[in-house]
Design an enzyme around this catalytic site. Structure first.
Site, PDB file in Angstrom:
ATOM      1  N   LYS A  69       1.042  -1.290   0.170  1.00 58.64           N
ATOM      2  CA  LYS A  69       0.138   0.095   0.007  1.00 58.64           C
ATOM      3  C   LYS A  69       1.087   1.339  -0.189  1.00 58.64           C
ATOM      4  O   LYS A  69       1.818   1.319   0.779  1.00 58.64           O
ATOM      5  CB  LYS A  69      -0.893  -0.013   1.298  1.00 58.64           C
ATOM      6  N   SER A 103      -9.820   1.623   2.490  1.00 63.56           N
ATOM      7  CA  SER A 103      -8.953   2.399   1.472  1.00 63.56           C
ATOM      8  C   SER A 103      -7.832   1.489   0.980  1.00 63.56           C
ATOM      9  O   SER A 103      -7.220   1.981  -0.039  1.00 63.56           O
ATOM     10  CB  SER A 103      -8.416   3.422   2.298  1.00 63.56           C
ATOM     11  N   SER A 131     -10.192  -0.729   6.663  1.00 68.98           N
ATOM     12  CA  SER A 131      -9.408  -0.395   5.329  1.00 68.98           C
ATOM     13  C   SER A 131      -8.898  -1.393   4.728  1.00 68.98           C
ATOM     14  O   SER A 131      -8.406  -1.473   3.547  1.00 68.98           O
ATOM     15  CB  SER A 131      -8.557   0.781   5.371  1.00 68.98           C
TER      16      SER A 131
END
Lengths: 490, 478
Positions: free
Chosen positions: B67, B142, B166
Site C-alpha cells: 500500500k 482504503s 480499510s
C-alpha cells in the site's frame, strides 16, 4: 498623605524557564544531542518528523526530569503522559510539539532564594514538564530567504514554571541565579543562557499594593542573558507603571526584549493568537513510574546549593561572602572541604580559594577541575605562608607557577627561589641601601611622618624582588629611623 | 495453473519441488500486471529493480504489493496524495525490513484513498481502482489497490493498513482474505500515520493460510514503535486446524438491523450454519454501544489525522506552492496554497473535522467524550469475550457499490464501515474472509473478531470455514 503614585503599585512576576538537557541523545530518537555542528547533520527520520517515523522516549531525559523535580521539591506525577501541542512554524517539522499538558512530570515545588542580605524567600514552582525543542531558523538578509537547521529539533527540554511569587526584577534575577545554580549542581544541563541551553520568558503585571487579584499580564520573550532578564523586567515594570499612573490600561500581549535598544516591543499580535489544540500523544503510551526508579534517582540528587551554603557557614564559620563564592561551584566546595580536612585555618583556605585561586581560574577561563592543583598542594602553599617562608606576594607567584607547571609548592619555591628573605643581615643591607637612595623620605619620617615608612618598605620589597619578609623590613626601618626595638615589631 | 494464480503456500511448495523458481513466480505476476493493470489500476507504480528482491535472501520469495502509505527506502511513498508528490523516504518501514529479510518480492505501490481517507479508493490523486469482479464498481477502501491486486492475481500477497476497516472492507468487496491485527501486533514504524491510535498494518491474501504466513513475517515487537506490544509471535500456521468443535461464537444483534443487504445477511447466516455444522456453538450477544461507533470513530480518527497531517506544510518535502501574489505573509501564503492544492476534498474535510473537535471550547464535548465512548465500546467486547471465543458479523452491510455512487455523500460512505470500525476502536483483531456471492455475483465478506492477540482463534475459525467452502477458489472473470 497619599504615597507617590508609582509607589502604590506592586510588581508581580512569574518566570518560565526552558532548560535543555545535556543527554547524549535527543529526547525521542538516537541522534546526538550536540551543539555547534554543521546544519542538519544531527538528524534522522524521527526528529525530522518524516512521514511514518515514531518517537521513543529517551529514559535518560526522563531521569533528568525526575532529578530536577526532586531538587525543586516537586510532587511527581507517576503517570507519565505526553500531549501534542499543535501549531505551525517552519522550525517545527511535525506541525506539533510533543509536550506535557495536563500531567506535567512535576508540580507544586519550590526554591529558596536568598538576597545579598541573606534573607531567604520561598518561590513556588507551579509545574515543570518535559518536551522537545524545535529547530532553528536562519535568515539570510542578502537573499531574503530563510533556512531551517533541525539539529536542535528534539533536544530534551524541561520547562520550569514559577508561581507569580516574584515581586521585583531583582528578585526574579536572584531566583534565576538560584535556579541555575541548583540545576548546575544536578549536572543535567550546562545552563548556558548565551548558548540557549537555559532560556527564560517572563510574565509581568502590576497591581495596587495590598490587593490580591492580578493585573493584566504581559509576556516578555527574547531575553538572552541574566542581565537582559533584569533589564527587561525593570523596563517593563516602569512601562506598565507609567501606563497605569496615566490612567490607561495595560494591554495583554507578548513583547520582545530588544537588547540593543534596551526596551520591550510588542510582538505582532497575529503570531500569538494560538489555540494549541492539545490532545494526548497517541504515539507514546502513558506509563506508570516505578517507585524504585524515583528512589534511586533521589539518591543521585546531591547536596543542593542552599543546604551546602548553610552547612559550610555553620561547620566552618565562614563569611557570607566566602560561602557564597564557594557554594556557587560544586567543585570549589568539594575542594574547600578536602582542604579543610587537611588544615585547620579554614578562614585562610576560604580567602585563598575565593581570592587568588578564583582569580587564576577566571584569568585562565577554566573550571577548577582543569586547574593543576590538588588540595594537598594548596595546603602546602598556605602552610609555607604561615611559616613565613612565603610572603603574600610570593605565595601568589608560587600558586601561578604551580598552576602553570603542575608542580608542587615546595618544588616551585625551590626552583624559583621564592622563599622569603628572613636573614637579618641581608635585610639590613637592603634597608640601608633604600635609606641612602631616599634621602628626602627619610627626612620626612624623622620629622614625624611615620606613614611614609610604607613607601620605604615598598622600595625594599622591590629591591628584594618580592622575597623580603615585609614585616621584618618594616621593623628594621623603624628601628633605624625611629629607634624602636626590632623584636617588638615582629 | 499460472504461477500468479497460485497461493503463496502453493508457490513455495512448487519451488521446494523445483517445479518453479522465484523468478518465474515474479515474472508471472509482472506479466499479469502488464496485461491487466491498465484496466484494474491496482498499482500506482512498480518498484525499481534494485528494490524488488534479493535472490540471496529469498527464503519466502512471494510477490507482494505494498500500500502506498508504507515507506520503502528510495521509492516514492505518497499516500496517493499530491501533497507527498516526489517524496522518497530515506528509510524502510519495519514491515518492509522484515519482508526484505525473508526475501519477499516487492512488486509495486498499490492504490488507496488519499491518506487512507475513504472506503472506495476513489479519493486517490491517481484516480480510482476498479473492482476485478465488476469494473463499474469500487474495490472498497482504503486499501482497494491491495485487495484488487490480490483478487486479480497481480500479487500473491499485499500489505494494507486498517484504521476503520480499510483492509477488511476491500477484502470483502474483492473476495479475498484481509486481516486487521491486534493494535500493537505489527509495528507502525514507517506507516504514514492516519490515526495513530487506530492504524494497523495487516495482510491481504488469497486464503487463510497465506494470511497466517504473512502475519507471521510482519508481526512482532519493535523498539522503534512505543505502541507495539512485546508479545511473543506464535507460529500462526499452527493455528490452521479444521476444528471449531465446542467454540462459542457470539452473533451481535446490533449488527443485523436495518441497512444490511439481504444477500449479505443470507450469506452470513449460511456461513454460521456451516460452522454450526462443524460443532461451533452460536449465541446471540449484545454490543450495546455499537450505534455510537461511527460517531466516535469520526471524532477520534479525524482529531488524530488533523494533527498527523500538519507536517505536510511544504517546508521540508513533498509539494510546495507559493501564490503569485502575497496575500498574508509569504510563509502563511505558502502553507495555505500548498495545503489547498496538495490535499483532496476528503482530506480537507477530515482535517477540518478534527481541528474543530480539538479546538478549545469543543474539546470536552467532542474529543474527550469520544475517548470515553471508545472505552465503553471496548468494554462491550471485553464483556463478550469473557464468555465467547469469537464474534461473527458481516464485514460490510453491502457488496461493492458502484463507482461514484457514494463519493458525493460522505455520510453514506462512512456507513460502509459500520461493522469494521469497532475493532479499531477496541484494538481487537478481526479478519474478513469470502463467504459467498450476491445475486449480482459480487463477493461477500464474513468478519470474525476475537480478543486482543487472539489472531490464532481467528485463523482457526476462518480456516475451518474456508476449507469447508469453495469461495476462496473463485476467481474474478477478468
Amino acid at each position: 498623605m497619599m504615597p507617590a503614585m508609582e509607589q502604590r503599585y506592586e510588581t508581580v512576576i512569574g518566570l518560565e524557564v526552558h532548560l535543555q538537557f545535556s543527554t547524549q541523545t535527543k529526547i525521542f530518537c538516537g541522534c546526538a544531542n550536540v551543539f555547534g555542528q554543521q546544519a542538519n547533520s544531527q538528524t534522522c527520520p524521527v526528529c525530522l518528523g518524516l512521514p511514518g517515523a515514531l518517537p521513543v522516549l529517551n529514559q535518560k531525559a526522563l531521569e533528568y526530569a525526575i532529578k530536577v523535580a526532586l531538587a525543586l521539591d516537586c510532587r511527581i506525577n507517576t503517570l507519565v503522559k505526553f500531549d501534542r501541542k499543535n501549531y505551525y512554524y517552519p522550525d517545527l517539522p511535525k506541525g506539533y510539539q510533543i509536550s506535557q499538558y495536563d500531567k506535567p512530570i512535576a508540580q507544586d515545588g519550590h526554591l529558596l532564594v536568598a538576597d545579598e542580605n541573606g534573607t531567604t524567600k520561598r518561590i513556588g514552582i507551579k509545574r515543570a514538564h518535559l518536551e522537545e525543542d524545535a529547530g532553528k531558523l536562519i535568515h539570510d538578509d542578502q537573499t531574503n530567504s530563510s533556512f531551517v537547521d533541525y539539529n536542535r529539533t528534539g533536544t530534551p527540554l524541561m520547562e520550569i514554571v514559577s508561581e507569580p511569587d516574584l515581586r521585583s526584577a531583582k528578585e526574579a534575577y536572584d531566583y534565576l541565579q538560584a535556579l541555575k545554580l541548583t540545576l548546575q549542581y544536578l549536572h543535567v544541563s550546562d545552563c548556558d543562557m548565551e548558548k540557549g541551553s537555559l532560556r527564560c520568558d517572563a510574565n509581568v503585571s502590576l497591581r495596587i499594593k495590598g490587593t490580591s487579584s492580578f493585573g493584566t499580564k504581559v509576556e516578555i520573550k527574547n531575553m538572552n542573558s541574566f542581565k537582559a532578564v533584569r533589564a527587561a523586567l525593570e523596563f517593563e515594570e516602569r512601562r506598565q507603571q507609567e501606563i497605569l499612573v496615566s490612567g490607561a490600561r495595560v494591554v495583554q500581549e507578548t513583547r520582545l526584549w530588544n537588547d540593543a535598544k534596551a526596551l520591550t516591543l510588542p510582538m505582532r499580535s497575529k503570531e500569538e493568537a494560538h489555540d494549541y489544540r492539545y490532545f494526548p500523544e497517541p504515539d507514546l503510551v502513558p506509563f506508570v513510574l516505578e517507585e524504585s526508579m524515583i528512589a534511586s534517582i533521589r539518591c543521585s540528587v546531591p547536596e543542593l546549593p542552599r543546604a551546602k551554603y548553610e552547612r559550610l557557614r555553620q561547620t566552618y564559620g565562614l563569611s557570607e561572602y566566602d560561602t557564597n563564592i564557594i557554594a556557587a561551584d560544586q567543585d570549589i566546595a568539594d575542594f574547600f572541604e578536602a582542604c579543610a580536612k587537611l588544615y585547620g585555618d579554614t578562614k585562610k583556605i576560604a580567602n585563598w580559594l575565593s581570592g587568588p585561586l578564583l582569580q587564576e581560574m577566571n584569568a585562565r577561563k577554566v573550571g577548577l577541575k582543569d586547574m593543576r592543583v590538588t588540595p594537598q598542594d594548596f595546603i602546602v602553599l598556605l602552610q609555607k605562608m604561615a611559616e613565613n617562608v612565603l610572603s603574600n606576594l610570593a605565595a601568589k607567584e608560587t600558586l601561578k607557577y604551580m598552576l602553570d607547571t603542575g608542580k608542587g609548592a615546595v618544588l616551585v619555591i625551590e626552583e624559583r627561589g621564592l622563599a622569603q628573605l628572613s636573614d637579618s643581615a641581608a635585610l639590613i643591607k637592603i634597608v640601608e641601601d633604600v635609606i641612602c637612595q631616599n634621602e628626602s623620605v627619610v627626612q620626612s619620617i624623622r620629622a614625624g611622618k611615620e606613614s611614609a615608612v610604607g613607601f620605604l618598605v615598598g622600595q625594599a620589597m622591590r629591591q628584594s624582588q618580592g622575597k623580603a619578609n615585609p614585616k621584618m623590613i618594616g621593623a628594621i626601618i623603624r628601628n633605624k629611623l625611629l629607634g624602636s626595638s626590632i623584636t617588638e615589631a615582629y | 495453473m499460472k504461477l500468479n494464480e497460485a497461493t503463496a503456500h502453493e508457490i513455495l511448495e512448487l519451488i521446494r519441488q523445483e517445479k518453479a523458481t522465484p523468478q518465474q513466480a515474479f515474472d508471472a505476476v509482472l506479466d499479469q500486471v502488464q496485461a491487466k493493470d491498465d484496466h484494474i489500476r491496482a498499482y500506482v507504480r512498480l518498484f525499481l529493480n534494485e528494490n524488488r528482491w534479493d535472490p540471496a535472501t529469498a527464503r519466502v520469495p512471494i510477490p507482494i504489493g505494498i500500500k502506498d502509505n508504507i515507506c520503502i527506502k528510495g521509492e516514492p511513498t505518497t499516500c496517493c496524495s499530491r501533497i507527498l508528490g516526489g517524496f522518497k523516504p530515506p528509510y524502510d518501514a519495519t514491515v518492509i525490513e522484515k519482508l526484505k529479510k525473508t526475501g519477499a518480492m516487492l512488486v509495486g505501490s498499490t492504490n488507496m484513498d488519499e491518506f487512507a481517507f475513504g472506503s472506495s479508493t476513489e479519493n486517490s490523486c491517481y484516480g480510482p481502482t476498479r473492482n476485478p469482479w465488476d469494473p463499474g464498481r469500487v474495490p472498497g477502501g482504503s486499501s482497494g489497490g491491495s485487495a484488487a491486486a490480490v483478487a486479480s492475481d497481480q500479487a500473491i500477497w499485499a500489505l494494507g493498513s486498517d484504521t476503520g476497516g480499510s483492509i477488511r472492507q476491500p477484502a470483502a468487496f474483492c473476495g479475498v482474505v484481509g486481516l486487521k491485527p491486534t493494535y500493537g501486533r505489527v509495528s507502525r514504524y514507517g506507516l504514514v500515520a492516519f490515526a495513530s491510535s487506530l492504524d494497523q498494518i495487516g495482510p491481504i491474501a488469497k486464503d487463510v493460510q497465506d494470511a497466517a504466513m504473512l502475519l507471521g513475517i510482519i508481526a512482532g515487537y519493535d523498539e522503534r514503535d512505543s505502541t507495539s506490544a512485546d508479545v511473543l509471535v506464535p507460529d500462526y500456521t499452527k493455528a490452521l486446524i479444521k476444528d471449531v468443535k465446542g467454540l462459542k461464537i457470539g452473533i451481535p444483534k446490533e449488527y443485523f438491523v436495518a441497512g444490511i443487504d439481504p444477500d449479505v445477511k443470507e450469506a452470513i447466516m449460511a456461513a454460521i450454519e456451516v460452522l454450526r455444522g462443524k460443532g461451533a456453538i452460536f449465541e446471540d450477544v449484545s454490543l450495546p454501544h455499537t450505534e455510537y461507533a461511527i460517531a466516535t470513530y469520526y471524532i477520534v480518527a479525524t482529531a488524530e489525522a488533523s494533527s498527523n497531517l500538519a507536517r505536510y506544510d511544504g517546508v521540508q518535502y513533498g509539494l510546495r506552492r507559493q501564490p503569485p501574489q502575497v496575500r498574508k505573509t509569504p510563509l502563511i501564503d505558502m502553507y495555505e496554497e500548498t495545503r489547498d492544492l496538495g490535499f483532496g476534498n476528503e482530506a480537507k474535510r477530515r482535517i477540518m473535522l478534527g481541528t474543530y473537535s480539538l479546538s478549545s471550547g469543543y474539546y470536552d464535548d467532542y474529543y474527550l467524550k469520544g475517548l470515553k465512548v471508545r472505552t465503553l465500546i471496548k468494554q462491550d467486547f471485553d464483556r463478550v469475550f469473557e464468555k465467547f471465543d469469537a464474534i461473527i458479523t458481516p464485514t460490510a452491510p453491502t457488496t461493492a457499490f458502484k463507482m461514484g455512487e457514494k463519493i458525493a455523500d460522505p455520510l453514506s460512505m462512512y456507513l460502509s464501515d459500520v461493522y469494521t470500525i469497532s475493532a479499531n476502536l477496541s484494538g481487537i483483531p478481526a479478519i474478513s474472509i469470502p463467504c459467498g456471492f450476491s445475486k449480482e455475483h459480487l463477493p461477500i465478506g464474513l468478519q470474525i473478531l476475537a480478543k486482543p492477540f487472539g489472531e490464532q482463534m481467528l485463523f482457526r475459525i476462518a480456516y475451518t470455514y474456508e476449507q469447508s467452502t469453495p469461495w476462496h477458489k473463485k476467481r474474478p472473470p477478468l
